[in-house]
Design a protein around this motif. Structure first.
Motif, PDB file in Angstrom:
ATOM      1  N   SER A 167       0.856  -1.190   0.000  1.00  0.00           N
ATOM      2  CA  SER A 167       0.000   0.000   0.000  1.00  0.00           C
ATOM      3  C   SER A 167       0.892   1.239   0.000  1.00  0.00           C
ATOM      4  O   SER A 167       2.100   1.146   0.250  1.00  0.00           O
ATOM      5  N   PRO A 168       0.303   2.409  -0.242  1.00  0.00           N
ATOM      6  CA  PRO A 168       1.085   3.640  -0.101  1.00  0.00           C
ATOM      7  C   PRO A 168       1.642   3.825   1.303  1.00  0.00           C
ATOM      8  O   PRO A 168       2.702   4.436   1.476  1.00  0.00           O
ATOM      9  N   PHE A 169       0.933   3.304   2.313  1.00  0.00           N
ATOM     10  CA  PHE A 169       1.444   3.393   3.688  1.00  0.00           C
ATOM     11  C   PHE A 169       2.737   2.604   3.829  1.00  0.00           C
ATOM     12  O   PHE A 169       3.690   3.072   4.467  1.00  0.00           O
ATOM     13  N   HIS A 170       2.777   1.381   3.260  1.00  0.00           N
ATOM     14  CA  HIS A 170       4.012   0.601   3.279  1.00  0.00           C
ATOM     15  C   HIS A 170       5.154   1.406   2.665  1.00  0.00           C
ATOM     16  O   HIS A 170       6.265   1.465   3.212  1.00  0.00           O
ATOM     17  N   ASP A 171       4.887   2.018   1.517  1.00  0.00           N
ATOM     18  CA  ASP A 171       5.917   2.792   0.825  1.00  0.00           C
ATOM     19  C   ASP A 171       6.376   3.978   1.671  1.00  0.00           C
ATOM     20  O   ASP A 171       7.566   4.317   1.686  1.00  0.00           O
ATOM     21  N   MET A 172       5.445   4.617   2.372  1.00  0.00           N
ATOM     22  CA  MET A 172       5.780   5.771   3.200  1.00  0.00           C
ATOM     23  C   MET A 172       6.722   5.376   4.339  1.00  0.00           C
ATOM     24  O   MET A 172       7.677   6.098   4.659  1.00  0.00           O
ATOM     25  N   VAL A 173       6.460   4.221   4.946  1.00  0.00           N
ATOM     26  CA  VAL A 173       7.324   3.767   6.038  1.00  0.00           C
ATOM     27  C   VAL A 173       8.744   3.552   5.533  1.00  0.00           C
ATOM     28  O   VAL A 173       9.721   3.979   6.158  1.00  0.00           O
TER      29      VAL A 173
ATOM     30  N   ALA B  63      10.143   4.854   2.819  1.00  0.00           N
ATOM     31  CA  ALA B  63      10.750   6.053   2.247  1.00  0.00           C
ATOM     32  C   ALA B  63      11.051   7.133   3.275  1.00  0.00           C
ATOM     33  O   ALA B  63      12.032   7.878   3.118  1.00  0.00           O
ATOM     34  N   TYR B  64      10.228   7.225   4.354  1.00  0.00           N
ATOM     35  CA  TYR B  64      10.359   8.344   5.281  1.00  0.00           C
ATOM     36  C   TYR B  64      10.604   7.919   6.719  1.00  0.00           C
ATOM     37  O   TYR B  64      11.449   8.507   7.411  1.00  0.00           O
ATOM     38  N   VAL B  65       9.888   6.923   7.211  1.00  0.00           N
ATOM     39  CA  VAL B  65       9.988   6.551   8.616  1.00  0.00           C
ATOM     40  C   VAL B  65      11.342   5.924   8.930  1.00  0.00           C
ATOM     41  O   VAL B  65      11.997   6.293   9.917  1.00  0.00           O
ATOM     42  N   VAL B  66      11.799   4.993   8.083  1.00  0.00           N
ATOM     43  CA  VAL B  66      13.087   4.341   8.334  1.00  0.00           C
ATOM     44  C   VAL B  66      14.248   5.333   8.284  1.00  0.00           C
ATOM     45  O   VAL B  66      15.087   5.344   9.200  1.00  0.00           O
ATOM     46  N   PRO B  67      14.349   6.198   7.257  1.00  0.00           N
ATOM     47  CA  PRO B  67      15.446   7.183   7.278  1.00  0.00           C
ATOM     48  C   PRO B  67      15.419   8.098   8.496  1.00  0.00           C
ATOM     49  O   PRO B  67      16.472   8.458   9.030  1.00  0.00           O
ATOM     50  N   LEU B  68      14.226   8.498   8.965  1.00  0.00           N
ATOM     51  CA  LEU B  68      14.139   9.329  10.168  1.00  0.00           C
ATOM     52  C   LEU B  68      14.615   8.581  11.408  1.00  0.00           C
ATOM     53  O   LEU B  68      15.189   9.175  12.327  1.00  0.00           O
TER      54      LEU B  68
ATOM     55  N   PHE C 231      10.416   3.184  18.185  1.00  0.00           N
ATOM     56  CA  PHE C 231       9.001   3.180  17.807  1.00  0.00           C
ATOM     57  C   PHE C 231       8.857   3.184  16.289  1.00  0.00           C
ATOM     58  O   PHE C 231       8.069   2.417  15.716  1.00  0.00           O
ATOM     59  N   PHE C 232       9.635   4.027  15.614  1.00  0.00           N
ATOM     60  CA  PHE C 232       9.615   4.039  14.152  1.00  0.00           C
ATOM     61  C   PHE C 232      10.021   2.676  13.593  1.00  0.00           C
ATOM     62  O   PHE C 232       9.455   2.207  12.602  1.00  0.00           O
ATOM     63  N   MET C 233      11.012   2.043  14.237  1.00  0.00           N
ATOM     64  CA  MET C 233      11.460   0.746  13.746  1.00  0.00           C
ATOM     65  C   MET C 233      10.386  -0.317  13.936  1.00  0.00           C
ATOM     66  O   MET C 233      10.253  -1.232  13.120  1.00  0.00           O
ATOM     67  N   TYR C 234       9.584  -0.211  15.005  1.00  0.00           N
ATOM     68  CA  TYR C 234       8.504  -1.175  15.184  1.00  0.00           C
ATOM     69  C   TYR C 234       7.433  -1.013  14.108  1.00  0.00           C
ATOM     70  O   TYR C 234       6.812  -1.994  13.688  1.00  0.00           O
ATOM     71  N   LEU C 235       7.211   0.223  13.642  1.00  0.00           N
ATOM     72  CA  LEU C 235       6.340   0.391  12.480  1.00  0.00           C
ATOM     73  C   LEU C 235       6.917  -0.361  11.279  1.00  0.00           C
ATOM     74  O   LEU C 235       6.194  -1.024  10.534  1.00  0.00           O
ATOM     75  N   PHE C 236       8.228  -0.251  11.108  1.00  0.00           N
ATOM     76  CA  PHE C 236       8.909  -0.952  10.020  1.00  0.00           C
ATOM     77  C   PHE C 236       8.762  -2.464  10.173  1.00  0.00           C
ATOM     78  O   PHE C 236       8.492  -3.180   9.202  1.00  0.00           O
ATOM     79  N   PHE C 237       8.921  -2.976  11.388  1.00  0.00           N
ATOM     80  CA  PHE C 237       8.782  -4.422  11.601  1.00  0.00           C
ATOM     81  C   PHE C 237       7.386  -4.899  11.206  1.00  0.00           C
ATOM     82  O   PHE C 237       7.219  -5.950  10.585  1.00  0.00           O
ATOM     83  N   GLY C 238       6.369  -4.125  11.601  1.00  0.00           N
ATOM     84  CA  GLY C 238       5.008  -4.495  11.238  1.00  0.00           C
ATOM     85  C   GLY C 238       4.789  -4.496   9.735  1.00  0.00           C
ATOM     86  O   GLY C 238       4.147  -5.399   9.186  1.00  0.00           O
ATOM     87  N   VAL C 239       5.364  -3.508   9.057  1.00  0.00           N
ATOM     88  CA  VAL C 239       5.205  -3.399   7.610  1.00  0.00           C
ATOM     89  C   VAL C 239       5.899  -4.545   6.885  1.00  0.00           C
ATOM     90  O   VAL C 239       5.344  -5.135   5.947  1.00  0.00           O
TER      91      VAL C 239
END
Length: 380
Positions: free
Chosen positions: A60-66, A68-73, A273-281
Motif C-alpha cells: 500500500s502507499p502506507f508501506h511505501d511511506m514507512v 521512504a520516510y519513517v526508516v530514514p528518520l 518506535f519508528f522501527m517497530y512500524l517498520f517491523f510491522g510493515v
C-alpha cells in the motif's frame, strides 16, 4: 465482502493497524514470550498474520511511506548518542573483540554466499543480512533500502523473518556457552569466575521524563540529516545511497556536540518506535505461501553466517586471550544489537560489560551500513 478488510487506500485504517502493531511490539517485550523470542519477531509475525488473514493488504502507499520516510528518520534518532570518542579509552580488549566479530560476520557472509544459492537477488539478501549482523535491524532496513531489496516485498519479509528467528536461537546459544566448563578451561574468564555466584540484583532503571522539547529538537535534527543526506546523494548522482549520507550526518552531529546530544532524552526510544512500524510493515508484506518457498535457502544462509561468526569470535578470543565474557557480549552486540547485549550482561551479572556492550552496539550501527553496501556491490 471485499478483501482485505482494510483497503490499501484507507490511510486511517492502516494507521490504526500498524500503530497497534508497534504498541503490541513494545508491550510484548515485557512478556515472558517476548523476552524469549523478542518483540521484533512477535511484531513481524503479527504483521504476517494480519496480512495473510486478509485484514491488511500486502502492499500500500502506507508501506511505501514507512520505507521512504519513517526508516530514514529512525536512523539519526538511533545514532544521536554515538559519541565515538568514548569507545576507545573505555574498551580494553573489547575493541579487538569487536573487530574480530565484524570480520567473523563478513567471513560468514562470504562462506554462506558461496555455499547457498539464494537466486538472482542473493547478493542483495547477503548485503542486508551482513549489515544486520554487524549493526542491527536499523541497518537491515537502511541497506535493504539502499540496495533495492525492498522492491521485492515477499523476499524482504522472508529475509527479515529468517534473520530474526535465527537471532533468537543465537542469543539462546550465547547464553548457554558460559555454562560449558570445557569452554571456560579453553578460554578463561575472570569476569565469569568473579561474578558467577553473585547474588546482587541489577538496579532498576528510572523511566526518563518525557521532554517534548527534546523530542521535537531531535526530530528536527533527524529531518535535517535526511534532507541534507538525500540532497547530497542526489547531487552526486547516487540517490539510492542517501541513507549512507544520513548516517554520516547523524554521526557528525553526535560527535561534534556529544554533551549537548547526551542531555536530550527520548530520541532513541522514538527511533525504536519508528522501527517497530517498520517491523510491522515488513511482516505484512509477506505472502506466507510464497515466503515458505523462498525462505529456506535464506535460513540456511543465516545459519552458516552465524556459525562462521561465532567460530571466528571464539578462535580470536583464544588466540588473543580475550575474556570469554567480553567476547560473548561483543558477539551478541555485533550479531543482534546493543539492547540484547546489555540484557545478556545484566542478566549474567557482568555489570561492567553493560555499558561497553551498548557503546560497541552503537559503533556497529555506525559502520554496518557501509559494510553492507560494500558486500552487496562486491558479491554482485
Amino acid at each position: 465482502m471485499t478483501l482485505p478488510l482494510i483497503q490499501a487506500d484507507n490511510m486511517f485504517g492502516l494507521l490504526f493497524a500498524f500503530l497497534g502493531l508497534a504498541a503490541f511490539g513494545f508491550w510484548s517485550e515485557r512478556t515472558r514470550l517476548g523476552l524469549w523470542v523478542s518483540g521484533v519477531i512477535l511484531t513481524i509475525f503479527a504483521g504476517m498474520l494480519l496480512a495473510n488473514l486478509r485484514i491488511v493488504p500486502f502492499a500500500s502507499p502506507f508501506h511505501d511511506m514507512v520505507w521512504a520516510y519513517v526508516v530514514p528518520l529512525a536512523i539519526p534518532l538511533l545514532l544521536f548518542k554515538a559519541d565515538l570518542k568514548k569507545i576507545l579509552p573505555e574498551s580494553g580488549k573489547m575493541l579487538l573483540a569487536f573487530v574480530i566479530a565484524v570480520l567473523g560476520t563478513v567471513a560468514g557472509v562470504l562462506v554462506g554466499f558461496a555455499v547457498i544459492d539464494m537466486g538472482p537477488a542473493g547478493h542483495l539478501v547477503a548485503g542486508a543480512l551482513g549489515a544486520s549482523w554487524i549493526g542491527g535491524s536499523m541497518n537491515f532496513a537502511a541497506v535493504s533500502t539502499a540496495n533495492g531489496l525492498v522492491a521485492d516485498g515477499t523476499l524482504t519479509a522472508a529475509t527479515a523473518a529468517a534473520d530474526n528467528v535465527m537471532a533468537a536461537f543465537f542469543i539462546a546459544f550465547l547464553l548457554m556457552l558460559p555454562g560449558l566448563a570445557w569452554l571456560l578451561r579453553l578460554i578463561p574468564s575472570k569476569i565469569i569466575e568473579q561474578e558467577i555466584h553473585a547474588h546482587e540484583h541489577p538496579e532498576e532503571e528510572k523511566e526518563p521524563v518525557l521532554d517534548m522539547g527534546a523530542l521535537a529538537l531531535q526530530l528536527f535534527l533527524a529531518a535535517a540529516c535526511c534532507f541534507v543526506g538525500f540532497e547530497t546523494a542526489a547531487l552526486l548522482g547516487i540517490p539510492k545511497y542517501g541513507v549512507l549520507f544520513v548516517t554520516v550526518n547523524a554521526l557528525l552531529i553526535a560527535n561534534i556536540f556529544p554533551r549537548q546530544m547526551h542531555k536530550l532524552e527520548g530520541g532513541f526510544t522514538l527511533g525504536m518506535f519508528f522501527m517497530y512500524l517498520f517491523f510491522g510493515v515488513i511482516g505484512a508484506a509477506a505472502d506466507i505461501v510464497l515466503m515458505v518457498e523462498t525462505a529456506m535457502p535464506i535460513f540456511l544462509f543465516v545459519f552458516i553466517m552465524a556459525a562462521v561468526h561465532i567460530a571466528i569470535v571464539l578462535a580470536g578470543a583464544k588466540l588473543f586471550r580475550i575474556d570469554l565474557a567480553e567476547a560473548l557480549v561483543i558477539s551478541n552486540t555485533v550479531a543482534v544489537g546493543p539492547a540484547t547485549a546489555a540484557a545478556m550482561a545484566a542478566g549474567k551479572r557482568w555489570h561492567g560489560l553493560v555499558t561497553p556492550g551498548v557503546m560497541f552496539g552503537v559503533l556497529g550501527y555506525a559502520v554496518a551500513n557501509f559494510i553492507g553496501v560494500a558486500l552487496t556491490q562486491w558479491l554482485g
